[in-house]
Scaffold this active site. Structure first.
Site, PDB file in Angstrom:
ATOM      1  N   LYS A 128       4.786  16.905  42.996  1.00 31.60           N
ATOM      2  CA  LYS A 128       4.929  18.278  42.491  1.00 31.60           C
ATOM      3  C   LYS A 128       6.378  18.485  42.052  1.00 31.60           C
ATOM      4  O   LYS A 128       7.272  18.623  42.872  1.00 31.60           O
ATOM      5  CB  LYS A 128       4.575  19.322  43.553  1.00 31.60           C
ATOM      6  CG  LYS A 128       4.426  20.696  42.915  1.00 31.60           C
ATOM      7  CD  LYS A 128       4.709  21.854  43.831  1.00 31.60           C
ATOM      8  CE  LYS A 128       6.158  22.094  44.094  1.00 31.60           C
ATOM      9  NZ  LYS A 128       6.977  22.488  42.928  1.00 31.60           N
ATOM     10  N   GLU A 130      15.137  15.760  52.626  1.00 31.24           N
ATOM     11  CA  GLU A 130      16.482  15.654  52.062  1.00 31.24           C
ATOM     12  C   GLU A 130      16.897  17.058  51.644  1.00 31.24           C
ATOM     13  O   GLU A 130      16.405  17.576  50.644  1.00 31.24           O
ATOM     14  CB  GLU A 130      16.492  14.731  50.833  1.00 31.24           C
ATOM     15  CG  GLU A 130      16.048  13.308  51.098  1.00 31.24           C
ATOM     16  CD  GLU A 130      17.093  12.489  51.829  1.00 31.24           C
ATOM     17  OE1 GLU A 130      18.157  13.032  52.200  1.00 31.24           O
ATOM     18  OE2 GLU A 130      16.841  11.294  52.038  1.00 31.24           O
ATOM     19  N   CYS A 142      23.483  18.076  46.019  1.00 25.89           N
ATOM     20  CA  CYS A 142      23.465  18.395  47.452  1.00 25.89           C
ATOM     21  C   CYS A 142      24.624  17.777  48.230  1.00 25.89           C
ATOM     22  O   CYS A 142      25.094  18.355  49.200  1.00 25.89           O
ATOM     23  CB  CYS A 142      22.149  17.908  48.024  1.00 25.89           C
ATOM     24  SG  CYS A 142      21.797  16.213  47.542  1.00 25.89           S
ATOM     25  N   GLU A 184      25.710  26.714  51.517  1.00 21.63           N
ATOM     26  CA  GLU A 184      25.639  25.941  50.281  1.00 21.63           C
ATOM     27  C   GLU A 184      25.569  26.891  49.088  1.00 21.63           C
ATOM     28  O   GLU A 184      24.701  27.753  49.025  1.00 21.63           O
ATOM     29  CB  GLU A 184      24.403  25.045  50.299  1.00 21.63           C
ATOM     30  CG  GLU A 184      24.332  24.169  49.078  1.00 21.63           C
ATOM     31  CD  GLU A 184      23.146  23.214  49.124  1.00 21.63           C
ATOM     32  OE1 GLU A 184      22.023  23.687  49.264  1.00 21.63           O
ATOM     33  OE2 GLU A 184      23.385  22.006  48.997  1.00 21.63           O
TER      34      GLU A 184
END
Ligand code: NAD
Length: 480
Positions: A178, A252, A286, A385
């Site tokens: 997906k 992750e 990331c 983040e």
């Protein structure tokens, strides 16, 4: 306009069950550049059924000799290579990735990973016979785990997709992918390559959709393993579902890594590597080291160097080879980044460059590369983040304090140490709580495991460890 009206399920293009579509926009022009069908639960059911059937076929993919699978993966690699230029173009158009970066990652990485994992299963024995202590022996075999649900984000869409597909397929698993709604045009081009390469029916299936479709796939009773890359918030939800189902999962997730500048560093001479380790892909990676830890003894100089770097970067059309920083993926992402810039100012950090939208670019979701000095590690811009081109420069006294600040984070994904003494750099690197860290550069090598600890996730991709994530261990005890 790039338009698709079918989905790649069961080895062929099939009509979607519903009539909803996903519009795709250019991050640079903000215009609509494509449309694809939006998958629904019935499409996921069909894709999982096709993957299940392919996996369970006693003469099928999962039972093939690894060398046979490696041959198909090689054909897939060749079909992707034929399309790599178009893949790179589509990714840059959709998410604003500078084209030179797409040419490094989005085109070449997928075939490289297919060949790496194809060779690994072909050339390295996946089982061993172990002499026992009680007279017998044990066969320790690695078997494919089953049907894999792979869910990926938009920031480096093709490379991240193949961190999952290449080892999963090489191991003998079958996959339902997906992709993220923001970057589906590259995923459907990849599906074209799969059709051309003749992947057996059901081995790979691609269903574009949003969060709900993703959640439905994660919980699907016929799925054996979930591999997810994305935000920590979504990772927690997926991890909770998989925990309930006792379903293996690789997560992750996000990061807030530290770039530790030691007091002997020569940052100026490694400035290109420093850029790559802190601001690559418009700040949308990331593992970037977005907390820059600078020694008080050289604080002003480090702030000046980082400010000079960020302030000199060329913003513009990502399709232009000289552009260093493109737009962010969406208006929503720009809003998010701007809200963090406002928080930084509210918390009293000192803005040294950037902080707004570039005056000369009135289209595209651009944010200027931004640096804050005098940042406290407790500030939101140091703890959360941002996923944009925003760096926080945090002062430290001793080396021990630098390590303590680096470790005072919910995350643990990347990181870097900058020093003229590599031994000292390694000693510091060993004390940082993180899954990966670089010295005077940060480059993910495909042969070594990549992944995070703490809120950055669990499990590893790349290297042989990335293959093991798609294999069960089975022990067969042989009587003496
Ligand atoms: P996101 O978590 O919102 O979405 C990622 C993908 O998951 C998308 O395909 C989305 O549709 C799907 N999704 C979202 N919620 C879901 C749910 N509850 N169940 C199933 N699927 C769901 O993340 P994003 O904003 O698209 O991507 C940016 C994030 O990804 C950042 O936090 C970044 O750090 C992270 N990321 C991590 C890595 C890594 O390797 N650790 C790599 C790239 C990006």
């Amino acid at each position: 306009m790039i338009e698709y009206d079918q989905l790649y399920i069961g080895g062929e293009w099939t009509s979607p069950a519903g009539s909803s579509t996903i519009p795709v926009h250019s991050a640079t022009s903000e215009e609509r550049i494509g449309v694809v069908p939006e998958g629904c639960e019935a499409d996921i059911d069909a894709a999982v059924a096709a993957a299940r059937k392919a996996f369970d076929d006693p003469a099928g993919w999962s039972r093939w000799e690894p060398s046979q699978r490696a041959e198909v993966l090689e054909r897939f690699a060749v079909s992707l290579e034929k399309r790599s230029e178009e893949t790179e173009r589509r990714v840059s158009l959709q998410n604003g990735m500078p084209i030179w970066l797409a040419q490094q990652f989005e085109g070449p990485f997928p075939p490289l990973l297919l060949r790496y994992y194809g060779a690994l299963v072909r050339d390295v024995a996946q089982e061993e016979i172990r002499p026992g202590m009680l007279g017998g022996k044990s066969v320790v075999a690695r078997e494919p785990i089953g049907v894999v649900a792979a869910i990926v984000p938009w920031n480096v869409p093709q490379a991240i997709t193949f961190l999952k597909l290449a080892p999963a397929l090489a191991a003998g698993c079958t996959v339902v992918l997906k992709p993220a709604p923001e970057t589906v045009l590259d995923a459907l081009l990849m599906s074209e390559a799969a059709v051309e390469a003749g992947l057996p029916a059901g081995v790979l299936n691609v269903v574009p959709g949003g969060r709900e479709v993703g959640a439905y796939l994660v919980a699907h009773p016929q799925v054996d393993k979930v591999s997810f890359t994305g935000s920590t918030a979504a990772g927690r939800a997926i991890g909770a579902t998989c925990g309930q189902l006792l379903r293996p999962v690789t997560l992750e997730l996000g990061g807030k890594s530290a770039a530790i500048v030691l007091d002997d560093a020569d940052l100026q001479s490694s400035i290109e590597s420093f850029f790559a380790a802190t601001l690559l892909n418009n700040g949308q990676i990331c593992w970037l080291g977005t907390r820059v830890l600078a020694p008080r003894s050289r604080y002003d100089e480090v702030v000046d160097t980082v400010t000079g770097l960020a302030g000199s970067l060329r913003l513009g059309d990502p399709m232009d080879a000289s552009t260093q920083v493109g737009p962010l993926v969406s208006a929503r992402q720009r809003d998010r980044v701007e809200s963090y810039i406002a928080k930084g100012l509210n918390d009293g950090a000192r803005l040294t460059t950037g902080g707004g939208r570039p005056a000369d670019l009135d289209q595209g979701w651009f944010v200027e590369p931004t640096v804050f000095a005098e940042v406290d590690n407790q500030h939101a811009i140091a703890q959360e983040e941002i996923f944009g081109p925003v760096l926080a420069v945090i002062p430290y006294g001793s080396e021990d304090e630098a390590i303590a600040i680096a470790n005072a984070s919910d995350y643990g994904l990347g990181g870097s140490v900058w020093t003229t003494d590599p031994d000292r750099g390694e000693s510091v690197a060993r004390q940082v709580h993180t899954g990966t860290i670089g010295i005077n550069a940060y480059v993910n090598d495909p042969t070594a495991p990549f992944g995070g600890i703490k809120a950055s996730g669990t499990g590893r991709e790349l290297g042989p460890e990335g293959l093991h994530a798609y294999q069960h261990l089975k022990t067969i005890y042989l009587a003496p």
